[in-house]
Scaffold this motif. Structure first.
Motif, PDB file in Angstrom:
ATOM      1  N   ASP A 145       0.778  -1.237   0.000  1.00  9.62           N
ATOM      2  CA  ASP A 145       0.000   0.000   0.000  1.00  9.62           C
ATOM      3  C   ASP A 145       0.810   1.287   0.000  1.00  9.62           C
ATOM      4  O   ASP A 145       0.259   2.352  -0.249  1.00  9.62           O
ATOM      5  N   ILE A 146       2.089   1.205   0.327  1.00  9.11           N
ATOM      6  CA  ILE A 146       2.856   2.436   0.504  1.00  9.11           C
ATOM      7  C   ILE A 146       4.290   2.245   0.019  1.00  9.11           C
ATOM      8  O   ILE A 146       4.837   1.138   0.072  1.00  9.11           O
ATOM      9  N   ASN A 147       4.878   3.353  -0.444  1.00  6.77           N
ATOM     10  CA  ASN A 147       6.268   3.353  -0.905  1.00  6.77           C
ATOM     11  C   ASN A 147       6.989   4.511  -0.230  1.00  6.77           C
ATOM     12  O   ASN A 147       6.375   5.518   0.121  1.00  6.77           O
ATOM     13  N   MET A 148       8.290   4.376  -0.073  1.00 11.50           N
ATOM     14  CA  MET A 148       9.072   5.415   0.580  1.00 11.50           C
ATOM     15  C   MET A 148      10.422   5.537  -0.105  1.00 11.50           C
ATOM     16  O   MET A 148      11.025   4.534  -0.490  1.00 11.50           O
ATOM     17  N   LYS A 149      10.894   6.787  -0.241  1.00 16.74           N
ATOM     18  CA  LYS A 149      12.238   7.058  -0.753  1.00 16.74           C
ATOM     19  C   LYS A 149      12.924   8.016   0.206  1.00 16.74           C
ATOM     20  O   LYS A 149      12.309   8.966   0.700  1.00 16.74           O
ATOM     21  N   THR A 150      14.205   7.757   0.474  1.00 20.66           N
ATOM     22  CA  THR A 150      14.994   8.638   1.320  1.00 20.66           C
ATOM     23  C   THR A 150      16.465   8.396   1.026  1.00 20.66           C
ATOM     24  O   THR A 150      16.820   7.438   0.336  1.00 20.66           O
ATOM     25  N   GLU A 151      17.332   9.233   1.540  1.00 14.78           N
ATOM     26  CA  GLU A 151      18.766   9.063   1.286  1.00 14.78           C
ATOM     27  C   GLU A 151      19.373   7.985   2.184  1.00 14.78           C
ATOM     28  O   GLU A 151      20.257   7.270   1.783  1.00 14.78           O
ATOM     29  N   TYR A 152      18.874   7.876   3.430  1.00 13.91           N
ATOM     30  CA  TYR A 152      19.357   6.821   4.324  1.00 13.91           C
ATOM     31  C   TYR A 152      18.355   6.587   5.452  1.00 13.91           C
ATOM     32  O   TYR A 152      17.556   7.457   5.776  1.00 13.91           O
ATOM     33  N   ILE A 153      18.417   5.376   6.022  1.00 13.64           N
ATOM     34  CA  ILE A 153      17.624   5.059   7.209  1.00 13.64           C
ATOM     35  C   ILE A 153      18.447   4.151   8.117  1.00 13.64           C
ATOM     36  O   ILE A 153      19.344   3.443   7.660  1.00 13.64           O
ATOM     37  N   PHE A 154      18.110   4.208   9.389  1.00 12.71           N
ATOM     38  CA  PHE A 154      18.671   3.298  10.373  1.00 12.71           C
ATOM     39  C   PHE A 154      17.568   2.339  10.800  1.00 12.71           C
ATOM     40  O   PHE A 154      16.426   2.764  10.990  1.00 12.71           O
ATOM     41  N   ILE A 155      17.920   1.060  10.989  1.00 13.06           N
ATOM     42  CA  ILE A 155      16.967   0.081  11.493  1.00 13.06           C
ATOM     43  C   ILE A 155      17.566  -0.519  12.756  1.00 13.06           C
ATOM     44  O   ILE A 155      18.599  -1.183  12.705  1.00 13.06           O
ATOM     45  N   ASP A 156      16.927  -0.239  13.885  1.00  8.81           N
ATOM     46  CA  ASP A 156      17.344  -0.801  15.163  1.00  8.81           C
ATOM     47  C   ASP A 156      16.595  -2.120  15.329  1.00  8.81           C
ATOM     48  O   ASP A 156      15.391  -2.121  15.610  1.00  8.81           O
ATOM     49  N   THR A 157      17.289  -3.231  15.153  1.00 11.21           N
ATOM     50  CA  THR A 157      16.634  -4.543  15.167  1.00 11.21           C
ATOM     51  C   THR A 157      16.266  -4.999  16.576  1.00 11.21           C
ATOM     52  O   THR A 157      15.440  -5.891  16.729  1.00 11.21           O
ATOM     53  N   GLN A 158      16.841  -4.402  17.604  1.00 11.51           N
ATOM     54  CA  GLN A 158      16.499  -4.746  18.991  1.00 11.51           C
ATOM     55  C   GLN A 158      15.180  -4.090  19.404  1.00 11.51           C
ATOM     56  O   GLN A 158      14.353  -4.700  20.047  1.00 11.51           O
ATOM     57  N   ARG A 159      15.039  -2.820  19.056  1.00 13.77           N
ATOM     58  CA  ARG A 159      13.848  -2.057  19.458  1.00 13.77           C
ATOM     59  C   ARG A 159      12.776  -2.031  18.364  1.00 13.77           C
ATOM     60  O   ARG A 159      11.721  -1.459  18.570  1.00 13.77           O
ATOM     61  N   ASN A 160      13.055  -2.610  17.198  1.00 20.71           N
ATOM     62  CA  ASN A 160      12.119  -2.640  16.062  1.00 20.71           C
ATOM     63  C   ASN A 160      11.650  -1.247  15.658  1.00 20.71           C
ATOM     64  O   ASN A 160      10.456  -0.996  15.492  1.00 20.71           O
ATOM     65  N   ILE A 161      12.623  -0.330  15.506  1.00 20.46           N
ATOM     66  CA  ILE A 161      12.292   1.005  15.026  1.00 20.46           C
ATOM     67  C   ILE A 161      13.158   1.342  13.813  1.00 20.46           C
ATOM     68  O   ILE A 161      14.270   0.826  13.658  1.00 20.46           O
ATOM     69  N   VAL A 162      12.602   2.209  12.976  1.00 18.51           N
ATOM     70  CA  VAL A 162      13.288   2.717  11.794  1.00 18.51           C
ATOM     71  C   VAL A 162      13.322   4.240  11.939  1.00 18.51           C
ATOM     72  O   VAL A 162      12.301   4.840  12.304  1.00 18.51           O
ATOM     73  N   TYR A 163      14.468   4.865  11.652  1.00 15.67           N
ATOM     74  CA  TYR A 163      14.548   6.312  11.830  1.00 15.67           C
ATOM     75  C   TYR A 163      15.600   6.921  10.908  1.00 15.67           C
ATOM     76  O   TYR A 163      16.482   6.234  10.387  1.00 15.67           O
ATOM     77  N   ASN A 164      15.491   8.246  10.725  1.00 18.98           N
ATOM     78  CA  ASN A 164      16.508   9.042  10.045  1.00 18.98           C
ATOM     79  C   ASN A 164      16.315  10.497  10.438  1.00 18.98           C
ATOM     80  O   ASN A 164      15.370  10.841  11.146  1.00 18.98           O
TER      81      ASN A 164
END
Length: 176
Positions: free
Chosen positions: A116-135
Motif C-alpha cells: 500500500d505504501i512506498n518510501m524514498k529517502t537518502e538513508y535510514i537506520f533500522i534498530d533490530t532490537q527495538r524494532n524502530i526505523v529512523y533518520n
C-alpha cells in the motif's frame, strides 16, 4: 666382518632416513602453527543470497558483503520481508550492519516498497532490537492517493506508529 659393516651402514641409513622424516614432519607442524596465527582483516562474500525462516521470512541479496571487525558492509542490498502483518522490499546502494549495537544503516537511494505504501529517502537506520526505523533527513512517502514529504522519520514497527516532522501532504481523491 664385511657383513657387519654392511648391516651397520644399512641401519645407519634407516636411522638417517627416519631422522630426516621426523625433521620434515616437525618443520611442517611449525609452519602450521604459523599459519594458524595469520588473521584475515576482511572476509568477503560475493553475489550472495541469505534466507532466514521462522514465523517470518527474511531474504537478503547483495553483490558483496565484507566483514570488518564488528561491521558488515553490503553493496547493493535487496531485502525482502514476509510476515503475518504483510510484506515489504527494501533496497539501497550500500548498507552497513553494526553487530554489537544490532543497528543497520541503509544509504544511497533507499527505496521501501509494500503493498500500500512506498518510501524514498537518502538513508535510514533500522534498530533490530527495538524494532524502530529512523533518520534525520528528507523522506518521501507515497501511494496511489497521496504524497507526503517530511523530515526526521520515526517508525515503530511493533506499535505501527509513524512520525515525520515538517510535513507537506498532498491527497488525490478518487474520480468517479
Amino acid at each position: 666382518m664385511l657383513g657387519k659393516i654392511k648391516r651397520f651402514f644399512f641401519i645407519f641409513l634407516i636411522i638417517l632416513s627416519v631422522s630426516f622424516l621426523f625433521k620434515e614432519i616437525s618443520d611442517y607442524l611449525d609452519k602450521q602453527k604459523i599459519l594458524e596465527k595469520i588473521k584475515y582483516s576482511d572476509n568477503t562474500l560475493e553475489n550472495f543470497y541469505l534466507v532466514s525462516k521462522a514465523n517470518q521470512t527474511y531474504t537478503l541479496i547483495g553483490s558483496k558483503m565484507v566483514l570488518k571487525g564488528d561491521e558488515i558492509f553490503i553493496e547493493n542490498p535487496q531485502g525482502h520481508y514476509e510476515g503475518e502483518k504483510g510484506s515489504f522490499d527494501l533496497t539501497s546502494k550500500e548498507s552497513v550492519y553494526h553487530t554489537k549495537e544490532k543497528v543497520a544503516k541503509f544509504y544511497k537511494d533507499v527505496i521501501f516498497n509494500s503493498k500500500d505504501i512506498n518510501m524514498k529517502t537518502e538513508y535510514i537506520f533500522i534498530d533490530t532490537q527495538r524494532n524502530i526505523v529512523y533518520n534525520d533527513t528528507d523522506t518521501l512517502i507515497y501511494s496511489k492517493e497521496m504524497t507526503t514529504k517530511g523530515k526526521n522519520l520515526l517508525l515503530d514497527i511493533e506499535k505501527e506508529f509513524l512520525k515525520l516532522d515538517k510535513v507537506f501532504s498532498e491527497y488525490r481523491g478518487k474520480n468517479g
